[in-house]
Design an enzyme around this catalytic site. Structure first.
Site, short mmCIF file in Angstrom:
data_model
loop_
_atom_site.label_atom_id
_atom_site.label_comp_id
_atom_site.label_asym_id
_atom_site.label_seq_id
_atom_site.Cartn_x
_atom_site.Cartn_y
_atom_site.Cartn_z
N GLY A 208 41.35 47.75 52.82
CA GLY A 208 42.32 47.95 51.73
C GLY A 208 42.40 46.73 50.85
O GLY A 208 41.52 45.86 50.90
N ASN A 209 43.41 46.68 50.00
CA ASN A 209 43.62 45.48 49.19
C ASN A 209 45.11 45.28 48.96
O ASN A 209 45.92 46.09 49.40
CB ASN A 209 42.84 45.58 47.87
CG ASN A 209 43.27 46.78 47.05
OD1 ASN A 209 44.40 46.88 46.63
ND2 ASN A 209 42.34 47.71 46.86
N ARG A 210 45.48 44.21 48.27
CA ARG A 210 46.90 43.81 48.20
C ARG A 210 47.66 44.46 47.05
O ARG A 210 48.78 44.06 46.75
CB ARG A 210 46.99 42.29 48.05
CG ARG A 210 46.44 41.53 49.22
CD ARG A 210 46.62 40.03 49.00
NE ARG A 210 45.70 39.26 49.81
CZ ARG A 210 45.87 39.01 51.09
NH1 ARG A 210 46.93 39.46 51.72
NH2 ARG A 210 44.99 38.30 51.76
N ALA A 276 43.82 49.77 42.04
CA ALA A 276 42.81 48.86 42.58
C ALA A 276 42.01 49.68 43.60
O ALA A 276 42.32 49.70 44.78
CB ALA A 276 43.49 47.67 43.25
#
Ligand code: CTP
Length: 400
Positions: A208-210, A276
């Protein structure tokens, strides 16, 4: 100034447990100076009596298409109203609105109404999620009906999910504001992607990402407040927009985000890609949890679909495509390359090197680059103000 003084509001009530809220709703409008008339379906009478509603509104409540009264013709009612609101709207009446079926007073009046029509659907979560219901919602939205989307919470069935009728005060505020709403974006449909995507490795882990989705949510709030019909495709985040006029479609992976986007993109006048999206996903999903005894684990990755590139290639005439670029170096140069490569009309650049900009903050510092190579550079601002700046730039592209 009271936006409701002397306004004529026609409320349609359908047979749902949430029909009890229509009494409070009618009273909310009347207390603020509106004249309210009510039409009920036959099924609605099982949930609230016509006597309650006629006593509150001081008008006869109409239900039967053949009733004999001086103002009960559907044509007259349709012409009388400044605004028609169907709340709660059931799946059955929704399907009648979508197909033009007018077998009762409420649906006949809907077809005759010349005023803005608003609906607030309420039903059990699986009925709401069903493709048939979603198809019908999309159809009436395209016919110009404004939707107050159901809220999340406990339903009459005891299940928890989306399907609740928002509280009467909430609906009242939305309708009241609509009389003084800026109308620049009325009739425009916007699709926004936001948040991260999670790419599953096994039942427990993911890549995943932030991203928090804050920027995309701020854009959806801003556009909904200007009258646009907003569809927000939102990746996994604990945040959600407050405005019930925003249709939120929850997704988890890049694949799901891509498939939902493809499903509805052709109806959008403006598409904003604030998500994102993960660029890579595990090539193989492992059905059982991977044990740590697997020393030196290697996970083979493959590319996800580039949603922006797909939309750029398949852009319909007059559709505006807005992308984001989050860069760490050669920011302007990279953003301009993305603008061209993905056939965007406008790109919003934020640099992770700017303090207070990017994923985890309530603020952002952006530059906007248009396809005719105009550059606008902004100060660090709250994300809601940044959303206003982005929307102004889109407005000049749309020539609003
Ligand atoms: N985007 C998308 N689908 C993807 C990847 C990106 O729709 N699979 C969109 C993003 O929402 C954003 C724009 O494309 O609007 C640029 O995303 P970004 O991650 O900055 O660029 P990438 O194309 O992924 O390139 P790179 O990661 O190499 O910078």
């Amino acid at each position: 100034m009271n936006q409701l003084a002397d306004k004529k509001i026609l409320i349609g009530v359908c047979g749902s447990i949430a029909a009890y809220k229509s009494a409070t709703l009618a009273r909310w409008f009347i207390k603020r100076g509106a004249d309210v008339k009510i039409i009920m379906t036959t099924a609605a009478k099982d949930f609230i009596t016509p006597l309650t509603l006629s006593t509150l509104t001081k008008h006869n409540v109409i239900s039967d298409i053949n009733e004999d009264d001086c103002w009960n013709s559907h044509v007259e009612l349709g012409l009388w109203a400044d605004l028609m609101l169907i709340a709660p709207l059931t799946a059955t009446t929704l399907s009648k609105l979508a197909s033009g079926n007018c077998d009762n007073m409420l649906t006949a009046t809907y077809l005759s109404a010349k005023c803005p029509v608003w609906v607030a659907p309420a039903m059990d979560l699986d009925m709401w999620k069903h493709p048939a219901t979603q198809r019908n919602i999309q159809t009436i939205q395209q016919d110009g009906v404004k939707i107050i989307f159901p809220s999340f919470g406990e339903l009459a069935s005891g299940l928890i999910g989306e399907g609740r009728l928002p509280e009467p005060e909430e609906i009242g505020e939305i309708i009241s504001n609509s009389f003084s709403e800026k109308t620049d974006w009325l009739g425009k449909t916007v699709l926004i992607t936001a948040g991260p995507t999670y790419e599953a490795i096994d039942p427990v882990r993911f890549i995943g990402n932030r991203s928090s989705g804050k920027m995309g949510i701020a854009l959806s709030e801003c556009l909904a407040s200007k009258g646009a019909a907003v569809n927000l495709i939102l990746g996994p985040t604990h945040l959600t927009p407050k405005n019930p006029l925003i249709k939120v479609i929850h997704v988890e992976s890049a694949k799901e985000m891509f498939s939902k986007t493809k499903e509805i993109c052709s109806h959008a006048d403006v598409i904003i890609l604030a998500a994102a999206v993960a660029d890579f996903k595990p090539k193989h999903y492992t059905e059982s949890k991977i044990k740590k005894s697997n020393a030196n684990l290697n996970i083979e990755l493959e590319s996800t679909d580039d949603i922006a590139a797909y939309l750029g290639t398949n852009k319909r005439v007059n559709q505006i495509l807005v992308g984001f670029a989050l860069e760490t170096d050669h920011e302007l140069e990279n953003a301009k390359k993305k603008l061209i490569a993905k056939n965007l009309d406008l790109i919003v650049l934020n640099s992770l090197r700017d303090a207070g900009a990017g994923f985890k903050y309530d603020t952002n510092k952006i530059s906007i680059i248009t396809k005719d190579n105009k550059e606008l550079h902004f100060e660090l601002k709250d994300k809601n103000e940044v959303a206003e700046d982005i929307v102004h730039s889109i407005e000049s592209q749309l020539k609003l």
